[in-house]
Design an enzyme around this catalytic site. Structure first.
Site, PDB file in Angstrom:
ATOM      1  N   ARG A 529       0.830  -1.204   0.000  1.00 44.03           N
ATOM      2  CA  ARG A 529       0.000   0.000   0.000  1.00 44.03           C
ATOM      3  C   ARG A 529       0.861   1.249   0.000  1.00 44.03           C
ATOM      4  O   ARG A 529       1.861   1.318   0.723  1.00 44.03           O
ATOM      5  CB  ARG A 529      -0.873   0.031   1.267  1.00 44.03           C
ATOM      6  CG  ARG A 529      -2.272  -0.447   0.995  1.00 44.03           C
ATOM      7  CD  ARG A 529      -3.302  -0.090   2.003  1.00 44.03           C
ATOM      8  NE  ARG A 529      -2.899  -0.020   3.384  1.00 44.03           N
ATOM      9  CZ  ARG A 529      -3.619   0.602   4.324  1.00 44.03           C
ATOM     10  NH1 ARG A 529      -4.746   1.209   3.998  1.00 44.03           N
ATOM     11  NH2 ARG A 529      -3.222   0.614   5.572  1.00 44.03           N
ATOM     12  N   SER A 593       6.908  -4.944   7.693  1.00 42.28           N
ATOM     13  CA  SER A 593       6.408  -5.879   8.716  1.00 42.28           C
ATOM     14  C   SER A 593       7.239  -7.154   8.815  1.00 42.28           C
ATOM     15  O   SER A 593       6.694  -8.265   8.809  1.00 42.28           O
ATOM     16  CB  SER A 593       4.952  -6.242   8.409  1.00 42.28           C
ATOM     17  OG  SER A 593       4.229  -5.081   8.143  1.00 42.28           O
ATOM     18  N   ASP A 647       4.817  -3.067  11.464  1.00 44.23           N
ATOM     19  CA  ASP A 647       3.360  -2.841  11.396  1.00 44.23           C
ATOM     20  C   ASP A 647       2.702  -2.764  12.770  1.00 44.23           C
ATOM     21  O   ASP A 647       1.715  -2.059  12.963  1.00 44.23           O
ATOM     22  CB  ASP A 647       2.670  -3.897  10.522  1.00 44.23           C
ATOM     23  CG  ASP A 647       2.945  -5.327  10.953  1.00 44.23           C
ATOM     24  OD1 ASP A 647       3.860  -5.535  11.765  1.00 44.23           O
ATOM     25  OD2 ASP A 647       2.263  -6.247  10.452  1.00 44.23           O
TER      26      ASP A 647
END
Length: 730
Positions: A529, A593, A647
């Protein structure tokens, strides 16, 4: 003349479609938790979740109480690949003193009949499972329990309503055992009551054994009722949303709240007032064989009194309730001998019919039984429509299992019913399957299915037992996790710790004064994203986000590091183009992450890939440098990479903006991890003792040293061995 007189008993298709819509609304009411208490159509859950699948086998008993006779059955179910079964039955009368006496006498009678049956069939030497077909509305909370809501038809036994009928039957069977001489133990009746089944459900199961498409059971006999397979997600009264359950509609009570008053005639009202249960089962009283003969009598009586029949001469028999029965109506409607039967029956009632009288009486019978078939068809069409809509089909093929004396013995009834149903629901291809062996075989099959599912459940429970962790084990896991967290924070044990406790260099959560435009990247799952975040502070504090999601193909996830970061930069370029901000040099935060060892907030060395990523030449490298290199290679735009963030940390900061008390970030998704704000004095691998710093625990690796091997199942080991990183992230 008869047609004019009985105009209100004739129901055209537009009226039947209206009845169908009314019944659909009643079904929804009965299924709803809040509306069920006041619903007349009770939509009772039967706890029958599955139709026979052909693997059932064994010897079963069934008893059937509710019609004009009591029946006992022995059913042998063969597991021979042909889905065959053998039924052996015996019929017993239901004397008026028993069905209108008290509860103890009724169940003693059932126990006596069962004992006689088992004696006759030489079955007293073995313990057998029993299914109890009980054709009255019962509230069930499980398959082998049912509280009687109300008696219907011609039954009115004292002291049974609001009690569990299975418990009453078990007590009567125990009492029967105790009454036998102890020196004759072989005379015991040893049965295990495993299922309470409504006769509609029994019929559906009987027919479902022969035709897997059968998902509706219909009774048109002494009484009338239907059941069907409903989606669990629509049944508010039972926990769970998965699969289906058979619902006993108890449609005989449709209209008890006045919903059918515009269709009920003066004859219906008179019949109801003279019945055992005035104001109850009004739909049933317009349909079933217990009442149709009496309806015909009331119509003939009024027509005679008005001089329209028999020269106005009324006989004592015609004035006597119950003198015309369904068998007479059926005989009068027979195709060829109907008229001669009519003459004979009327003569037996001490009437002197002319030829015209016989034709008129036969016509009355036809109109009454036709109305019955029409009403039945409308309610059945509502059920079929609901089934089709539940399955989201434009056209549906299904089977309706049917039983009941009226349907079986009336010369025209079945044909009329089928025709009207097909006219009302042209989108359903319906097969009507007559239940050859009644609902008794169905009760035995419900019991067989219950036994199969219980054995299956036992096997499933045994397989799943290792996953059920008692509180003591969870407390032990908690203590071990606490010890691993401590190892990860200490300088001398950190290198060998499995829970790495990585410092993030994030030393505070948002305080509301933050403002400006920022870019954010989020890499961690199968998607990537890119976000533009606009933050306003002060009284008009707000956060606006614009984002675009890009896929990361498997060949990129498992290719080279250069290919992965070039793909990321390509996605950023597309986003900047899309947002029209390609020339702006914005500060950027990189959510990454995967476990990184950080030396500062904008430096992160990848410790190791997880979650299916395997890009080469990345482990041991600084991911921020790799991103900067890729931006330089593209040479289209420049960005100020300010922070690399796990994350979990991103989650904690997002929630911390809304709630200043937030100091833990938890991810439970493709992977699992947690971060939290730790006191600096406890973080030995970072200089300084003042304040707090967010620690990324990387708890997914907890147990990689074998400390929780005792709770890992064989399935966990198999998943681990087949994964991309065996022995890691246990």
């Amino acid at each position: 003349q008869v047609d004019r007189y009985l105009y209100h008993l004739r129901l055209p298709d537009d009226v039947l479609l209206d009845v169908m819509a009314r019944f659909q609304a009643e079904m929804v009411k009965g299924l709803g938790r809040d509306t069920n208490p006041t619903a007349t159509v009770k939509m009772l859950p039967s706890f029958v979740r599955s139709l026979p699948d052909g693997s059932e086998k064994g010897d079963f008993l069934a008893v059937d109480l509710g019609g004009s006779q009591f029946r006992a059955h022995q059913v042998k179910v063969f597991d021979d690949g042909k889905q065959s079964s053998q039924l052996d039955s015996k019929f017993y009368p239901t004397p008026k003193e028993v069905i209108q006496g008290n509860g103890a006498e009724l169940f003693d009678y059932v126990a006596d009949c069962l004992s006689d049956f088992m004696e006759t069939k030489n079955l007293k030497h073995k313990k057998l499972p029993l299914g109890f077909t009980f054709s009255f509305p019962c509230k069930q909370t499980k398959l082998e329990e049912g509280v009687l809501l109300a008696w219907t038809k011609h039954f009115r036994v004292r002291g049974v309503q609001d009690t569990d009928v299975v418990s009453s039957l078990r007590k009567a069977l125990q009492k029967h055992k105790a009454s036998l001489a102890p020196e004759w133990p072989q005379n015991d009746i040893d049965v295990d009551v495993l299922a309470l089944v409504n006769d509609t459900v029994g019929t559906m199961m009987t027919c479902g054994y022969d035709d897997q498409r059968c998902e509706v059971g219909l009774i048109i006999g002494t009484g009338t009722n239907a059941c069907y397979m409903e989606e669990m997600r629509h049944i508010d009264l039972v926990e769970g949303d998965e699969g289906r359950m058979c619902i006993n509609t108890e449609w005989g009570a449709f209209g008890d709240d006045g919903a059918l008053d515009d269709l009920r005639t003066e004859f219906d009202r008179e019949l109801d007032l003279g019945s055992l249960n005035p104001g109850k089962q009004l739909f049933e009283k317009m349909i079933s064989s217990l009442y149709l003969g009496e309806l015909v009598r009331l119509i003939l009586l009024k027509m005679t009194k008005e001089g329209l029949l028999f020269n106005g001469k009324v006989s004592t028999a015609l004035l006597t309730k119950g003198k015309i029965e369904m068998k007479h109506v059926s005989a009068m409607e027979k195709y060829k001998e109907g008229l001669s039967n009519t003459k004979e029956i009327l003569t037996e009632l001490d009437l002197f019919p002319s030829e015209e009288d016989c034709v008129a009486v036969q016509h009355v019978c036809t109109i009454v039984s036709f109305r019955s078939a029409n009403l039945c068809a409308a309610a059945l069409a509502a059920i079929l429509t609901r089934l089709r809509e539940n399955k989201k089909l434009l056209r549906m093929r299904t089977t309706v299992g049917i039983d009941g004396g009226l349907y079986k013995t009336h010369p025209q009834y079945a044909k009329r019913l089928h025709k009207v149903v097909r006219r009302l629901v042209p989108t359903c291809d319906v097969r009507f399957l007559l239940s050859e062996s009644g609902s008794g075989r169905g009760a035995a099959l419900v019991t067989a299915v219950a036994r199969r599912l219980a054995a299956q459940r036992q096997r499933i429970n045994a397989a799943l037992a290792p996953f059920l962790l008692p509180p003591a084990t969870l407390a032990e896991v908690k203590d071990k996790m606490r010890a691993e967290l401590e190892y990860g924070l200490k300088r001398e044990t950190q290198a060998s710790a499995t829970v790495k406790m990585l410092p993030t260099y994030v030393c505070g959560t948002p305080d509301g004064t933050e403002k400006g435009k920022f870019l954010a990247l989020d890499l961690g799952g199968t998607n990537f994203r890119v976000l533009l975040v606009k933050i306003k502070s002060g009284r008009r504090r707000s956060v606006q986000m614009y984002n675009k999601i890009f896929a990361i193909p498997l060949e990129i996830m498992q290719g080279t590091g250069e290919e992965l970061f070039d793909h990321i930069v390509q996605c950023i370029a597309d986003f900047l183009e899309y947002m029209g901000i390609k020339g702006a040099r914005l500060p950027l935060g990189f959510t990454f992450s995967f476990p990184c060892r950080q030396a500062s907030i904008d430096k992160g060395t990848l410790v190791g890939w997880t979650k299916g990523f395997k890009a080469t030449d990345c482990e041991g490298e600084d991911v921020v440098d790799m991103l900067r290199e890729a931006i330089r290679r593209r040479n289209e735009f420049d960005l100020d990479i300010v922070a690399v963030v796990n994350d979990t940390v991103g989650t904690m900061m997002t929630c911390g903006y809304e709630d200043p008390n937030c100091e833990i970030g938890l991810i439970a998704g493709t992977g699992s991890n947690v971060c939290y704000m730790e006191d600096m004095k406890n973080i030995e691998i970072v200089e300084g003792n003042e304040g707090k710093m967010c620690i990324n625990t990387e708890w997914g690796a907890f147990g990689d040293n074998g400390c929780i091997d005792h709770i890992r199942t064989k399935y966990d080991r198999e998943v681990d061995e087949g994964s991309l990183n065996p022995g890691k992230q246990r």
